[in-house]
Scaffold this motif. Structure first.
Motif, mmCIF file in Angstrom:
data_model
loop_
_atom_site.group_PDB
_atom_site.id
_atom_site.type_symbol
_atom_site.label_atom_id
_atom_site.label_comp_id
_atom_site.label_asym_id
_atom_site.label_seq_id
_atom_site.Cartn_x
_atom_site.Cartn_y
_atom_site.Cartn_z
ATOM 1 N N LYS A 14 -41.610 -9.347 -12.464
ATOM 2 C CA LYS A 14 -42.038 -8.132 -13.148
ATOM 3 C C LYS A 14 -41.329 -8.004 -14.492
ATOM 4 C CE LYS A 14 -42.979 -5.425 -8.926
ATOM 5 N NZ LYS A 14 -42.668 -4.182 -8.172
ATOM 6 N N LEU B 77 -40.223 -4.856 -17.186
ATOM 7 C CA LEU B 77 -40.085 -3.414 -17.414
ATOM 8 C C LEU B 77 -39.970 -3.175 -18.915
ATOM 9 C CD1 LEU B 77 -39.433 -0.442 -16.527
ATOM 10 C CD2 LEU B 77 -37.016 -1.160 -16.445
ATOM 11 N N HIS C 110 -42.292 4.575 -19.756
ATOM 12 C CA HIS C 110 -41.731 3.555 -18.874
ATOM 13 C C HIS C 110 -42.913 2.862 -18.199
ATOM 14 C CE1 HIS C 110 -38.716 6.744 -19.268
ATOM 15 N NE2 HIS C 110 -37.814 5.794 -19.183
ATOM 16 N N VAL D 242 -44.504 -0.938 -16.285
ATOM 17 C CA VAL D 242 -44.186 -2.173 -15.564
ATOM 18 C C VAL D 242 -45.436 -3.030 -15.473
ATOM 19 C CG1 VAL D 242 -43.490 -3.145 -13.337
ATOM 20 C CG2 VAL D 242 -42.352 -1.115 -14.209
ATOM 21 N N PHE E 29 -32.737 -0.508 -12.199
ATOM 22 C CA PHE E 29 -34.130 -0.352 -11.802
ATOM 23 C C PHE E 29 -34.396 -1.262 -10.616
ATOM 24 C CE2 PHE E 29 -38.645 -1.661 -12.209
ATOM 25 C CZ PHE E 29 -39.242 -0.422 -12.062
ATOM 26 N N GLU F 40 -39.323 0.342 -7.438
ATOM 27 C CA GLU F 40 -39.604 0.780 -8.804
ATOM 28 C C GLU F 40 -39.006 2.160 -9.079
ATOM 29 O OE1 GLU F 40 -43.713 0.324 -9.813
ATOM 30 O OE2 GLU F 40 -43.627 -1.870 -9.673
#
Length: 337
Positions: free
Chosen positions: A166, A168, A196, A198, A246, A251
């Motif tokens: 992932k 971020l 924010h 992802v 994080f 998440e």
């Protein structure tokens, strides 16, 4: 319906394919001894080799083996009218062997890369992003970040629970609403990250907006790091420099207070030192101070320091060495000022 004839070359390729004449255990043993670039090429050699290489068990076995044979990743940059960024990935045990891989990036894009995660790196140039393996020279483009913001921080990591990678991203921008009614500018410490989002790497990858209960602003110019399913980065929270984490699986965000140290509040960068999240900065006395996070839940930190060796140039003069980072092996990198 017209019958399609099978070409003789295709039949010969199947007959001559060595993977069809060997047991799977023997094929896996052979593949495990090959360098990453050869594995990448064999992926396209035949259906048999591709099915083995893409199998999750083989990927895990090969990853475990690769982690015992770390590699150096060297980045070179040449400025001027035509920008150029060159990566070289080579073995630490045999840095000049024939398995060295070089990869030249796009001449008109200067990517800023996150620290490597399980052999992969993620680069970003404003909203344009790529992820790839410098050991094989294979890179893929990600969808552009959905934002028009000016200040962006991106962190790359691996979710071990769901077995996915992932990215971020957090963004912030100065705008007219940041001006008070009497015309005075709002303090930079009062401005927070506004977005924010992802993205999960995969076939149907796209950016997703997520919520963060902690109103904070990521520190510009600081890079985040990944460790054990968590991303870490430095940020301003309640007008103090703090460590944000994080959780890649849930998440969810969390915040950890930093020690009350004036230098730590102003300087320092995140590094992975001996498997622990560490903030390192070089003090005025040349020493490198290391603040090590011992327990995130209890916010327990310990402090160590390293005295860099003196460097003498070709003319016999002493040169100060500047701290540049820490390798995965724990070795520290210094460069002449």
């Amino acid at each position: 319906m017209k019958r399609v004839k099978r070409s003789k070359n295709q039949d010969e390729r199947i007959v001559n394919d060595p993977f069809t004449n060997l047991a799977n255990d023997m094929i896996i043993e052979i593949l495990m001894k090959l360098p990453p670039r050869s594995i990448a090429r064999l992926h396209f050699a035949s259906k048999e080799s591709s099915s083995i290489i893409l199998d999750k068990k083989f990927i895990q076995w090969y990853m475990t083996r690769s982690l015992t044979q770390p590699r150096y990743l060297i980045s070179l940059h040449r400025g001027g009218y035509m920008q150029m960024q060159l990566f070289q990935s080579l073995s630490q045990d045999h840095p000049y062997n024939h398995n060295m891989v070089s990869y030249e990036m796009e001449p008109d894009v200067l990517y800023e890369f996150t620290p490597p995660v399980r052999g992969l790196i993620c680069g970003r140039d404003f909203t344009k992003m790529i992820v790839g393996n410098p050991s094989t020279g294979q890179f893929v483009s990600l969808p552009r970040v959905k934002t028009r913001r000016q200040d962006i921080l991106s962190v790359f990591g691996y979710d071990p629970v769901n077995d996915v990678y992932k990215v971020l991203c957090m963004t912030v921008v100065l705008k007219r609403s940041h001006m008070s009614r009497n015309g005075n500018a709002v303090s930079w410490e009062d401005i927070v990250s506004e977005e924010h989002q992802v993205i999960t790497l995969g076939a149907k990858e796209k950016w997703r907006m997520i919520e963060c209960e902690y109103r904070h602003r990521h520190n510009s110019g600081c890079k985040g790091i990944y460790k054990d399913g968590f991303m870490y980065y430095l940020a301003t929270y309640q007008k103090k420099r703090s460590l944000m984490s994080f959780d890649l699986s849930s998440e969810e965000f969390n915040v950890t207070k930093l020690p009350e140290d004036q230098m730590l509040q102003q300087y320092g960068e995140l590094v992975n030192h001996a498997g622990k999240v560490t903030i390192a900065y070089q003090a005025y006395n040349r020493n490198v101070d290391l603040w090590v996070l011992e327990d995130a839940n209890k916010e327990v930190w310990s402090k160590n320091f390293v005295v860099p060796p003196l460097s003498i140039d070709f003319f016999g003069r002493f040169r100060d060495l500047v701290f540049m980072g820490i390798l995965g092996t724990g070795e520290m990198i210094f460069a002449s000022r």
